[in-house]
Design a protein around this motif. Structure first.
Motif, short mmCIF file in Angstrom:
data_model
loop_
_atom_site.label_atom_id
_atom_site.label_comp_id
_atom_site.label_asym_id
_atom_site.label_seq_id
_atom_site.Cartn_x
_atom_site.Cartn_y
_atom_site.Cartn_z
N ASP A 118 0.85 -1.19 0.00
CA ASP A 118 0.00 0.00 0.00
C ASP A 118 0.89 1.24 0.00
OD1 ASP A 118 0.90 0.31 2.60
OD2 ASP A 118 -0.93 -0.46 3.51
N ASP A 119 0.26 2.42 0.09
CA ASP A 119 1.00 3.67 -0.06
C ASP A 119 1.93 3.95 1.11
OD1 ASP A 119 -0.12 4.13 -2.50
OD2 ASP A 119 -1.74 5.39 -1.75
N ARG A 120 1.81 3.23 2.22
CA ARG A 120 2.72 3.44 3.33
C ARG A 120 4.08 2.79 3.09
NH1 ARG A 120 -1.03 2.46 8.75
NH2 ARG A 120 -2.68 3.94 8.22
N ALA A 128 9.75 11.18 -12.26
CA ALA A 128 11.09 10.60 -12.38
C ALA A 128 11.04 9.14 -12.82
CB ALA A 128 11.83 10.72 -11.05
N ARG A 129 9.84 8.56 -12.86
CA ARG A 129 9.65 7.14 -13.18
C ARG A 129 10.47 6.25 -12.24
NH1 ARG A 129 8.56 6.06 -19.59
NH2 ARG A 129 7.32 7.91 -20.00
N THR A 130 10.28 6.50 -10.95
CA THR A 130 10.95 5.69 -9.93
C THR A 130 9.94 5.35 -8.84
OG1 THR A 130 11.67 7.63 -8.67
CG2 THR A 130 13.20 6.76 -10.33
N VAL A 131 10.29 4.35 -8.03
CA VAL A 131 9.48 3.99 -6.87
C VAL A 131 10.40 3.81 -5.67
CG1 VAL A 131 7.63 2.87 -8.18
CG2 VAL A 131 9.61 1.53 -7.44
N SER A 132 9.81 4.00 -4.50
CA SER A 132 10.49 3.73 -3.23
C SER A 132 9.77 2.57 -2.56
CB SER A 132 10.45 4.97 -2.34
OG SER A 132 10.94 4.68 -1.04
N VAL A 133 10.50 1.48 -2.28
CA VAL A 133 9.89 0.23 -1.85
C VAL A 133 10.50 -0.23 -0.53
CG1 VAL A 133 9.44 -2.18 -2.49
CG2 VAL A 133 9.59 -0.44 -4.26
N TRP A 134 9.64 -0.68 0.40
CA TRP A 134 10.13 -1.29 1.64
C TRP A 134 10.59 -2.71 1.34
CZ3 TRP A 134 8.95 -5.81 4.02
CH2 TRP A 134 9.51 -6.01 5.29
N THR A 135 11.73 -3.08 1.92
CA THR A 135 12.23 -4.46 1.83
C THR A 135 12.72 -4.89 3.21
OG1 THR A 135 14.55 -3.92 1.37
CG2 THR A 135 13.04 -3.97 -0.52
N VAL A 136 13.02 -6.16 3.35
CA VAL A 136 13.55 -6.66 4.63
C VAL A 136 14.93 -6.10 4.90
CG1 VAL A 136 12.17 -8.78 4.65
CG2 VAL A 136 14.37 -8.73 3.42
N ALA A 137 15.61 -5.57 3.89
CA ALA A 137 16.92 -4.96 4.07
C ALA A 137 16.83 -3.45 4.23
CB ALA A 137 17.81 -5.30 2.87
N GLY A 138 15.64 -2.94 4.40
CA GLY A 138 15.45 -1.50 4.52
C GLY A 138 14.73 -0.95 3.29
N ARG A 139 14.40 0.31 3.34
CA ARG A 139 13.67 0.94 2.24
C ARG A 139 14.65 1.30 1.12
NH1 ARG A 139 8.46 2.98 2.67
NH2 ARG A 139 7.77 4.15 0.86
N ILE A 140 14.32 0.89 -0.11
CA ILE A 140 15.14 1.19 -1.28
C ILE A 140 14.45 2.31 -2.05
CG2 ILE A 140 16.20 0.28 -3.36
CD1 ILE A 140 16.07 -2.49 -2.17
#
Length: 387
Positions: A118-120, A128-140
């Motif tokens: 979701d948006d959180r 910019a055609r980019t995304v910021s994604v949460w992962t188990v290694a931190g937010r990329i």
């Protein structure tokens, strides 16, 4: 109306790609554990299940708060879908035995199954055609994505969740788009469309869209599958999966092109589109042994769905009519007999003597039935329910 937009992620480095893959594995392992608890303790409601497993899901699988909530919601949705399929009897011809098997064990998720965001925990930057994604290694942050200009325009209307998917080592985000649906216009007539295997679609205008190319493609893939299945190796299994997806994409692309042509013709001439209601045809129709593979690989439901949603998007009315005897009835005098259909391609009426291409005759019957239904006032507006 809702559309599904797909974009491909291009992680800048191998660690970023590894982090995305590890996130999917962790989320799906957590989902399997949550599913086992839900099945064992009969906790199928979200609030009850979340109270029971929320803290353990976070600590045991290294998930943050919101990903843990999404995992629990995914499990609840999976059980709701299973329950709906059981009630509707959508478990195939062996429904009772499959129902017992489905109810006797928990729902399982593959380690690379899609994970909702979701948006959180997922932020889009369309400029910019980019995304910021949460992962188990931190937010990329700043992961580039690629898509068509049309898809980029649709993403501006994106709402709700997006799914992270991994296929063949590549990562995709699939988002649901809500687009306003234009009102359907009053048609000046109907464009009848006869769907088939030899000729995928034939219109009442006489336009024939042959299935020769796609059928040859499927035959080549069928022969190649038979060779790979004999090897019984892991590499052959991986190749079979790639071939299956490639064939599905090829077939879908072919159906998209045909559906676009049909809808464009109807829109240009201010007509509606009339189709046969072919629901359950595989259960009703029998075929010779050498024809069964063609019948069961016939993607008529997909083509009908493509025509329907493209027509709704363009405001073109769609009508589904009874398909009975459309291939045996004469479109000129309405005489109906099985001997009228001389061969797959030839129709010769035994009453009035008219000779037509068999599929063209069928499409004209579909058009006439649509006109009759419309005039009687039993109007079937563009349907939204999936068949």
């Amino acid at each position: 109306m809702k559309f599904v937009a797909q974009v491909q992620l291009l992680p800048a480095s191998a660690p970023d790609a590894d982090a995305l893959a590890a996130t999917l594995r962790a989320c799906n392992r957590a989902a399997n554990w949550v599913s086992a608890v839900a099945h064992t303790r009969d906790l199928k409601r979200r609030n009850e299940l979340q109270r029971a497993v929320y803290h353990d899901t976070k600590s045991a699988f290294g998930l943050a708060a919101q990903p843990a909530v999404r995992v629990i919601k995914k499990v609840v949705d999976a059980y709701a879908t299973l329950s709906a399929n059981i009630r509707a009897g959508n478990l195939g011809p062996e429904g009772s035995s499959r129902r017992r098997r489905a109810e006797s064990k928990p729902v399982r998720f593959r380690e690379d199954a899609a994970q909702p965001y979701d948006d959180r925990i997922l932020t889009w930057n369309l400029d910019a055609r980019t995304v910021s994604v949460w992962t188990v290694a931190g937010r990329i942050k700043g992961i580039p994505f690629v898509c068509s200009p049309g898809t980029l325009g649709l993403l501006a209307r994106r709402k709700g969740e997006s799914d992270l998917v991994m296929r063949d080592g590549m990562f995709f985000l699939i988002a649901t788009i809500d687009v306003p649906e234009p009102a359907a216009y009053e048609p000046r007539g109907w464009l009848g469309v006869d769907l088939g295997i030899v000729n995928i679609a034939t219109t009442s205008d006489g336009r024939i869209m042959s299935g020769r190319k796609i059928n040859r493609y499927r035959e080549r893939h069928r022969d190649l599958r038979a060779k790979l299945q004999k090897k019984r190796s892991k590499s052959a299994t991986r190749a079979l999966k790639r071939l299956r997806r490639r064939e599905a994409r090829h077939s879908a692309q072919h159906n998209h092109i045909i559906a676009k042509k049909i809808v464009h013709t109807a829109e240009r001439t201010s007509r509606g589109v009339a189709l046969e209601d072919l629901g359950g045809i595989r259960q009703r129709v029998t075929a010779k042994k050498d024809q069964r593979s063609k019948l069961h690989s016939w993607a008529f439901a997909q083509l009908g769905a493509f025509v329907e949603y493209k027509a709704r998007r363009a405001g073109v009315p769609v009508l589904f009519v009874d398909p009975r005897n459309t291939s045996r009835q004469c479109s000129e005098c309405r005489h109906t007999h099985r001997t009228n259909r001389v061969s797959q391609a030839r129709f010769a009426c035994r009453s009035c003597g008219v000779v037509l291409h068999a599929d063209h005759n069928g499409s004209r019957n579909i058009r006439r039935r649509a006109d009759a239904v419309w005039k009687r006032g039993a109007v079937n507006r563009p349907r939204t329910a999936a068949r």
